[in-house]
Design an enzyme around this catalytic site. Structure first.
Site, PDB file in Angstrom:
ATOM      1  N   GLU A 229       0.890  -1.179   0.000  1.00 19.59           N
ATOM      2  CA  GLU A 229       0.000   0.000   0.000  1.00 19.59           C
ATOM      3  C   GLU A 229       0.911   1.208   0.000  1.00 19.59           C
ATOM      4  O   GLU A 229       1.490   1.556   1.036  1.00 19.59           O
ATOM      5  CB  GLU A 229      -0.870   0.006   1.271  1.00 19.59           C
ATOM      6  N   CYS A 263      -2.275   9.281   2.664  1.00 13.85           N
ATOM      7  CA  CYS A 263      -2.029   8.722   1.334  1.00 13.85           C
ATOM      8  C   CYS A 263      -3.201   9.002   0.406  1.00 13.85           C
ATOM      9  O   CYS A 263      -3.010   9.276  -0.775  1.00 13.85           O
ATOM     10  CB  CYS A 263      -1.769   7.227   1.437  1.00 13.85           C
TER      11      CYS A 263
HETATM   12  P1  NAP Z   1       8.379   5.062   4.426  1.00 12.30           P
HETATM   13  O1  NAP Z   1       9.535   5.934   4.604  1.00 12.30           O
HETATM   14  O2  NAP Z   1       8.327   4.209   3.230  1.00 12.30           O
HETATM   15  O3  NAP Z   1       8.277   4.157   5.738  1.00 12.30           O
HETATM   16  C1  NAP Z   1       7.247   3.189   5.894  1.00 12.30           C
HETATM   17  C2  NAP Z   1       7.829   2.000   6.635  1.00 12.30           C
HETATM   18  O4  NAP Z   1       8.755   1.343   5.772  1.00 12.30           O
HETATM   19  C3  NAP Z   1       8.601   2.377   7.883  1.00 12.30           C
HETATM   20  O5  NAP Z   1       8.405   1.388   8.852  1.00 12.30           O
HETATM   21  C4  NAP Z   1      10.046   2.403   7.400  1.00 12.30           C
HETATM   22  O6  NAP Z   1      10.975   2.192   8.426  1.00 12.30           O
HETATM   23  C5  NAP Z   1      10.046   1.249   6.421  1.00 12.30           C
HETATM   24  N1  NAP Z   1      11.034   1.348   5.359  1.00 12.30           N
HETATM   25  C6  NAP Z   1      11.450   2.460   4.708  1.00 12.30           C
HETATM   26  N2  NAP Z   1      12.348   2.138   3.761  1.00 12.30           N
HETATM   27  C7  NAP Z   1      12.523   0.783   3.813  1.00 12.30           C
HETATM   28  C8  NAP Z   1      13.322  -0.140   3.101  1.00 12.30           C
HETATM   29  N3  NAP Z   1      14.142   0.242   2.124  1.00 12.30           N
HETATM   30  N4  NAP Z   1      13.247  -1.441   3.441  1.00 12.30           N
HETATM   31  C9  NAP Z   1      12.439  -1.851   4.416  1.00 12.30           C
HETATM   32  N5  NAP Z   1      11.648  -1.015   5.139  1.00 12.30           N
HETATM   33  C10 NAP Z   1      11.671   0.291   4.837  1.00 12.30           C
HETATM   34  O7  NAP Z   1       7.009   5.882   4.433  1.00 12.30           O
HETATM   35  P2  NAP Z   1       6.543   6.931   5.532  1.00 12.30           P
HETATM   36  O8  NAP Z   1       7.271   8.202   5.315  1.00 12.30           O
HETATM   37  O9  NAP Z   1       6.576   6.319   6.891  1.00 12.30           O
HETATM   38  O10 NAP Z   1       5.004   7.098   5.143  1.00 12.30           O
HETATM   39  C11 NAP Z   1       4.562   7.955   4.158  1.00 12.30           C
HETATM   40  C12 NAP Z   1       4.307   7.204   2.868  1.00 12.30           C
HETATM   41  O11 NAP Z   1       3.403   6.138   3.099  1.00 12.30           O
HETATM   42  C13 NAP Z   1       3.635   8.072   1.839  1.00 12.30           C
HETATM   43  O12 NAP Z   1       4.150   7.803   0.568  1.00 12.30           O
HETATM   44  C14 NAP Z   1       2.179   7.625   1.927  1.00 12.30           C
HETATM   45  O13 NAP Z   1       1.406   7.895   0.796  1.00 12.30           O
HETATM   46  C15 NAP Z   1       2.336   6.180   2.179  1.00 12.30           C
HETATM   47  N6  NAP Z   1       1.104   5.645   2.761  1.00 12.30           N
HETATM   48  C16 NAP Z   1       0.342   4.802   2.008  1.00 12.30           C
HETATM   49  C17 NAP Z   1      -0.852   4.320   2.519  1.00 12.30           C
HETATM   50  C18 NAP Z   1      -1.727   3.392   1.721  1.00 12.30           C
HETATM   51  O14 NAP Z   1      -2.614   2.804   2.301  1.00 12.30           O
HETATM   52  N7  NAP Z   1      -1.514   3.228   0.430  1.00 12.30           N
HETATM   53  C19 NAP Z   1      -1.258   4.694   3.805  1.00 12.30           C
HETATM   54  C20 NAP Z   1      -0.444   5.547   4.527  1.00 12.30           C
HETATM   55  C21 NAP Z   1       0.746   6.007   3.999  1.00 12.30           C
HETATM   56  P3  NAP Z   1      11.819   3.417   9.060  1.00 12.30           P
HETATM   57  O15 NAP Z   1      10.833   4.367   9.647  1.00 12.30           O
HETATM   58  O16 NAP Z   1      12.668   2.760  10.058  1.00 12.30           O
HETATM   59  O17 NAP Z   1      12.561   4.019   7.903  1.00 12.30           O
END
Ligand code: NAP
Length: 455
Positions: A229, A263
């Site tokens: 997601e 999101c």
């Molecule tokens: P993020 O930086 O991708 O982090 C999300 C999770 O993934 C965190 O637990 C992060 O850990 C982990 N992560 C990041 N890079 C990784 C990698 N290379 N390998 C493994 N794990 C990794 O996203 P965010 O800033 O927290 O959230 C915002 C994003 O989420 C936006 O793009 C938003 O649109 C999206 N989102 C989507 C939905 C949906 O339902 N489609 C809902 C909510 C949010 P760390 O924190 O330790 O880096």
């Protein structure tokens, strides 16, 4: 770093430090999850459903503490944090009520005397979750997985370690057997190793596109089930016959709730030419009344962004859009003083090729794009690499429905703000990811659809 640090985005001050899980403890957690999976799947589904009702009760009892922790760690308004806890409790009750039916065998006619699909848990599922809805994102994926008989490991975002700790505490207090739900205070560098571990059978990520590509690749390499997601840049299509006053009010709500860090927030406002000036004028007037401030204060409409780097990134997108020709009608500069505040911002005359159109803006920034007619509006809505949600606003709901079918996205709404609802499937297409959460489709993602043929 050997610690996860929680920082209050309203002040920039450190709230607390949490030790990271050591490798030996992670190994023990994986072993516990795998051994609990056998026992948990053997529990009658009615017992598992009762556990969900108990979790809902604990959530309601601990609502204030949980809500305050989210507000302090990631900056959402307290009222929104409380509503998030209520939604988690409702999600538990939805799956307690409906989940047992979803898990019934599906009978299918064939050349057998009896043939059917038995829905069986996969085992242990890893959830990698974001900070923006620190409870709801984790609950909406954990709850159906647990009802289905799986065990769950949570790797939460590094900036909400307190919320993650409380989530585990809620499950424990509700009496869930040891090992069914565990929080792993680890960094993202440990994720690929867990996905590859033979004791883990699936992974679900809610997060950015970058994380999606890394986790999707790790799951593919290990041949594990995955749900992604990811980000979105939802179009909010306004036709010339829409009720302007109502539509603008909903547009403002859709864009600025949760400080714009959603999101499925409406991000690109695609408006038919004849009403575009009036829409922009009313929108600008409405957001000038929004109060930016401490999210603990009940009178606040917009709190700080969750982290300083996210504010910098958002401002860079605004700046690049203005440099490329967008007109900034309101806001557009970070606020001075402590905390990661960014004002409600409105960009007009945004076109494809500009950052505010092509990229996901994760904060209180709205972009207006003018469309010649409804067909042009749909073409613009679809001119995005994202495909999470989208909405059409019109006085003619039949026409709205026909246009909604043409939107390239996973969730299309007519005269309503895109939202997640336990009763409806949720997910995206294109670079917004794959798989579905919630409803009957959501619980199916981490089940083995086992065909049984009896001669
Ligand atoms: P993020 O930086 O991708 O982090 C999300 C999770 O993934 C965190 O637990 C992060 O850990 C982990 N992560 C990041 N890079 C990784 C990698 N290379 N390998 C493994 N794990 C990794 O996203 P965010 O800033 O927290 O959230 C915002 C994003 O989420 C936006 O793009 C938003 O649109 C999206 N989102 C989507 C939905 C949906 O339902 N489609 C809902 C909510 C949010 P760390 O924190 O330790 O880096």
């Amino acid at each position: 770093m050997s610690e996860l640090t929680a920082i209050n985005p309203a002040t920039g001050e450190t709230l607390d430090r949490y030790p990271r899980m050591q490798a030996s403890h992670l190994e023990a957690a994986l072993a516990r999850a795998a051994s609990a999976a056998q026992d948990w799947a053997a529990h009658p589904v009615g017992v598992r459903a009762q556990c969900l009702r108990d979790i809902a009760e604990v959530l309601r009892r601990e609502r204030d503490t949980l809500a305050q922790t989210a507000t302090l760690e990631m900056g959402k308004r307290l009222a929104e944090a409380r509503a998030e806890i209520d939604k988690c409790a409702l999600g538990c009750e939805y799956y307690a009520d409906r989940g047992p039916d979803f898990l019934q065998d599906t009978m299918l006619a064939s050349d057998a005397s009896r043939s059917f699909v038995a829905w069986q848990p996969l085992g242990t599922i890893l959830l990698v979750m974001p900070w923006n809805f620190p409870y709801w994102q984790a609950f909406r994926q954990a709850v159906p997985a647990i009802l289905a008989g799986n065990t769950v490991l949570l790797k939460h975002a590094s900036n909400v370690p307190g919320c993650a700790m409380y989530i585990e505490r809620v499950f424990t207090e509700a009496g869930l057997p040891e090992g069914v739900f565990q929080n792993l205070p680890i960094g993202s560098d440990a994720v690929a190793g867990i996905i590859a571990d033979p004791r883990v059978q699936g992974v679900s990520l809610t997060g950015s596109e970058t994380a999606g590509r890394a986790i999707g690749a790790a799951a593919g390499k290990a041949l594990k089930s995955s749900v992604l997601e990811l980000g979105g840049s939802d179009a909010f299509v306004v036709l010339a016959d829409a009720n302007l006053e109502h539509t603008v009010a909903q547009a403002v709500r859709g864009r600025y709730q949760n400080n714009g860090e959603t999101c499925i927030a409406a991000k690109r406002f695609i408006v038919e030419e004849p009403i575009a000036d009036a829409f922009a004028e009313r929108f600008a007037a409405a957001i000038q009344t929004l109060r930016v401030g401490d999210p603990l204060n009940e009178g606040t409409d917009i709190g700080p962004l969750a982290r300083g780097d996210l504010r910098d990134e958002l401002h860079d997108q605004v700046q690049r859009s203005i440099d490329a020709g967008a007109r900034c009608l309101v806001g557009g500069r970070p606020l001075d003083g402590p905390g990661y505040y960014y004002p409600p911002t409105l960009l007009d005359h945004v076109e494809p090729g500009m950052a505010a159109f092509d990229e996901e803006t994760f904060g209180p920034v709205a972009a207006i794009t003018r469309a010649r007619d409804a067909d042009h509006a749909i073409a613009l809505a679809n001119a995005s690499r994202y495909g999470l949600g989208g909405s059409v606003w019109t006085g003619d709901s039949v026409r709205g429905e026909a246009l909604a079918r043409r939107l390239e996205c996973g969730c299309a709404f007519v005269n309503g703000i895109v939202k997640s609802d336990p009763r409806l499937p949720f997910g995206g297409v294109k670079d917004s990811g794959y798989g579905r959460e919630l409803s009957e489709l959501g619980i199916r993602e981490f089940l083995n659809a086992k065909t049984v043929w009896v001669g």
